[in-house]
Design an enzyme around this catalytic site. Structure first.
Site, PDB file in Angstrom:
ATOM      1  N   GLU A  52       5.087   2.327  -7.900  1.00 54.64           N
ATOM      2  CA  GLU A  52       6.341   2.481  -8.565  1.00 54.64           C
ATOM      3  C   GLU A  52       7.659   2.530  -7.480  1.00 54.64           C
ATOM      4  O   GLU A  52       8.734   2.056  -7.732  1.00 54.64           O
ATOM      5  CB  GLU A  52       6.081   4.051  -8.862  1.00 54.64           C
ATOM      6  N   CYS A  77       1.373   9.064  -8.083  1.00 59.54           N
ATOM      7  CA  CYS A  77       0.819  10.490  -6.981  1.00 59.54           C
ATOM      8  C   CYS A  77       2.208  11.168  -6.896  1.00 59.54           C
ATOM      9  O   CYS A  77       3.208  10.973  -7.389  1.00 59.54           O
ATOM     10  CB  CYS A  77       0.721   9.420  -5.668  1.00 59.54           C
ATOM     11  N   ASP A 140      -5.488   4.756   0.601  1.00 58.83           N
ATOM     12  CA  ASP A 140      -4.389   4.821  -0.198  1.00 58.83           C
ATOM     13  C   ASP A 140      -4.010   6.265  -0.777  1.00 58.83           C
ATOM     14  O   ASP A 140      -2.793   6.426  -0.794  1.00 58.83           O
ATOM     15  CB  ASP A 140      -4.461   3.675  -1.295  1.00 58.83           C
TER      16      ASP A 140
END
Length: 144
Positions: A52, A77, A140
């Protein structure tokens, strides 16, 4: 298949082909994709270059985001959800949230409409990646 989600899936596949994490994103305004990106943390060694963020960076300065829709193959997230809230993106459409819950409650609490399509293609792509690369995935999502 929604053509914008398909474009996000295509971005995720590009990231996977580059040796990265298969998450893709596109930003849409008025039926036109104005930004696209994929997770490039591995490829560029950049810890915050999530799909994003890459998408928003590639869109460039677009003025107001209040008439855009952000598509992502995976539930954003907290970092990426924060970017959506900061820029007042009114709607976020995601491919799935089974493999990563993300921060939909935060986005909704800040007025963003969150649509989870729960697409088998997105779930399968992430499940396979996580199965083959568990340590990279844990890195990640901050689980190492």
């Amino acid at each position: 298949m929604d053509p914008y989600m398909q474009a996000a899936i295509d971005e995720a596949r590009v990231g996977l082909s580059e040796g990265g994490i298969p998450i893709g994103s596109v930003l849409v305004r008025g039926g036109t994709i104005i930004g696209r990106g994929h997770n490039r943390r591995v490829q560029l060694g950049d810890p915050i270059l999530h799909a994003e963020i890459d998408c928003l960076r590639n869109a460039g300065r677009v003025g107001s985001y209040r008439d855009t829709v952000l598509y992502s193959t995976l539930m954003p997230c907290p970092l990426c959800s924060g970017a959506a809230v900061l820029f007042k993106i009114p709607k976020v459409v995601v491919g799935e949230s089974q493999t990563f819950a993300g921060a939909p409650a935060y986005m909704r609490a800040n007025g963003i409409e969150v649509v989870d399509l729960d697409l088998p293609e997105c779930v399968e792509m992430m499940c396979e990646f996580i199965r083959v690369n568990p340590k990279l995935w844990d890195e990640d999502i901050g689980e190492l």
